[in-house]
Write a protein that holds these residues in place. Structure first.
Motif, short mmCIF file in Angstrom:
data_model
loop_
_atom_site.label_atom_id
_atom_site.label_comp_id
_atom_site.label_asym_id
_atom_site.label_seq_id
_atom_site.Cartn_x
_atom_site.Cartn_y
_atom_site.Cartn_z
N LEU A 241 11.77 -6.49 -0.69
CA LEU A 241 11.16 -5.37 -1.39
C LEU A 241 10.45 -5.82 -2.66
N THR A 242 11.01 -6.82 -3.33
CA THR A 242 10.34 -7.38 -4.51
C THR A 242 9.00 -7.99 -4.10
N HIS A 243 8.97 -8.69 -2.97
CA HIS A 243 7.72 -9.27 -2.48
C HIS A 243 6.71 -8.15 -2.16
N MET A 244 7.20 -7.10 -1.51
CA MET A 244 6.34 -5.97 -1.19
C MET A 244 5.74 -5.37 -2.46
N LYS A 245 6.56 -5.24 -3.51
CA LYS A 245 6.09 -4.67 -4.77
C LYS A 245 5.04 -5.56 -5.43
N LYS A 246 5.20 -6.88 -5.31
CA LYS A 246 4.19 -7.79 -5.86
C LYS A 246 2.84 -7.53 -5.19
N MET A 247 2.88 -7.35 -3.87
CA MET A 247 1.63 -7.09 -3.15
C MET A 247 1.06 -5.72 -3.49
N LEU A 248 1.94 -4.73 -3.62
CA LEU A 248 1.51 -3.40 -4.03
C LEU A 248 0.82 -3.46 -5.40
N ASN A 249 1.42 -4.16 -6.34
CA ASN A 249 0.82 -4.28 -7.67
C ASN A 249 -0.51 -5.01 -7.63
N TYR A 250 -0.65 -6.00 -6.75
CA TYR A 250 -1.93 -6.70 -6.62
C TYR A 250 -3.00 -5.74 -6.10
N LEU A 251 -2.64 -4.93 -5.11
CA LEU A 251 -3.60 -3.94 -4.60
C LEU A 251 -4.02 -2.98 -5.70
N VAL A 252 -3.06 -2.54 -6.51
CA VAL A 252 -3.36 -1.63 -7.63
C VAL A 252 -4.28 -2.33 -8.63
N ASP A 253 -3.94 -3.57 -8.99
CA ASP A 253 -4.75 -4.32 -9.96
C ASP A 253 -6.19 -4.50 -9.49
N CYS A 254 -6.36 -4.67 -8.18
CA CYS A 254 -7.70 -4.85 -7.61
C CYS A 254 -8.41 -3.52 -7.34
N GLU A 255 -7.69 -2.41 -7.58
CA GLU A 255 -8.22 -1.07 -7.31
C GLU A 255 -8.60 -0.90 -5.85
N TRP A 256 -7.76 -1.45 -4.98
CA TRP A 256 -7.95 -1.34 -3.54
C TRP A 256 -7.04 -0.25 -3.00
N PRO A 257 -7.39 0.33 -1.87
CA PRO A 257 -6.53 1.37 -1.28
C PRO A 257 -5.19 0.78 -0.82
N ILE A 258 -4.18 1.61 -0.87
CA ILE A 258 -2.83 1.21 -0.46
C ILE A 258 -2.47 2.02 0.78
N ARG A 259 -2.08 1.30 1.84
CA ARG A 259 -1.78 1.95 3.11
C ARG A 259 -0.43 1.48 3.64
N PHE A 260 0.53 2.40 3.69
CA PHE A 260 1.82 2.10 4.29
C PHE A 260 1.79 2.51 5.75
N HIS A 261 2.35 1.66 6.60
CA HIS A 261 2.41 1.93 8.04
C HIS A 261 3.80 2.45 8.39
N ALA A 262 3.88 3.08 9.54
CA ALA A 262 5.18 3.52 10.05
C ALA A 262 6.05 2.29 10.33
N LEU A 263 7.33 2.41 10.05
CA LEU A 263 8.26 1.30 10.30
C LEU A 263 8.84 1.40 11.71
N PRO A 264 8.66 0.36 12.49
CA PRO A 264 9.32 0.36 13.80
C PRO A 264 10.81 0.10 13.62
N GLU A 265 11.59 0.54 14.59
CA GLU A 265 13.03 0.29 14.54
C GLU A 265 13.27 -1.22 14.66
N PRO A 266 14.00 -1.80 13.71
CA PRO A 266 14.27 -3.24 13.83
C PRO A 266 15.26 -3.50 14.96
N LYS A 267 15.01 -4.54 15.71
CA LYS A 267 15.86 -4.88 16.85
C LYS A 267 16.73 -6.08 16.50
#
Length: 172
Positions: A51-77
């Motif tokens: 989740l920390t890694h995900m947040k780093k990427m989220l912050n990079y998208l914000v810093d670049c003023e790029w759109p943020i798109r979350f996808h549906a999570l598949p059930e982990p097997k």
């Protein structure tokens, strides 16, 4: 590579980190169900790191003023009865994440996108550590073998690895 394609690549990576956390939670639950508390602790802590890694990427998208798109999570097997197979599932997943990061680095290089290239370097190093960690756990499991008390010793060994990682601040 346009800003839109770079944004798509970083969004895909961000969603991959979220899927990784989801997989680690499921793997941790698998361990809890089998009273493998040391293994569960490592995997659930690792979910937090993802989740920390995900947040780093989220912050990079914000810093670049790029759109943020979350996808549906598949059930982990997590369909296994073996702790060694469980960690192999995790290692295989980390190898897929590594391949995605490496592809993103190549795309950033090809586009002369120095900012994204530099941003991704932290993840390149992190993935090398993750592969090393999980391959090391599998190697230890193989050394312990599958004797009558092997699960106890495997869990104890993974618990010690988890404590060592926590003391070193791994994945922060």
């Amino acid at each position: 590579m346009s800003d839109a394609s770079t944004a798509n690549i970083v969004n895909d990576l961000m969603n991959g980190e979220l899927r990784a956390a989801h997989l680690y939670w499921q793997a941790g639950a698998w361990c809890v169900e089998r009273n493998l508390d040391g293994c569960a602790e490592l995997l659930l802590t690792h979910a937090d790191e993802e989740l920390t890694h995900m947040k780093k990427m989220l912050n990079y998208l914000v810093d670049c003023e790029w759109p943020i798109r979350f996808h549906a999570l598949p059930e982990p097997k997590v369909e296994t009865e073996s702790v060694q197979e469980l960690f192999q599932i995790i290692l295989d997943h980390e190898k897929k994440v590594t391949a995605g990061i490496n592809a993103a680095v190549k795309a950033a290089q090809a586009a002369d996108d120095h900012s994204t290239f530099e941003f991704l370097q932290w993840f390149v190093i992190e993935q090398r550590e993750e592969i090393k960690t999980f391959q090391g756990i599998i190697d230890r499991i193989r050394l312990i073998g599958d004797g009558p008390h092997s699960l106890y010793y495997i869990d104890k060994e993974v618990s010690e690895i988890s404590a060592k990682m926590a003391a070193q601040g791994a994945g922060a």
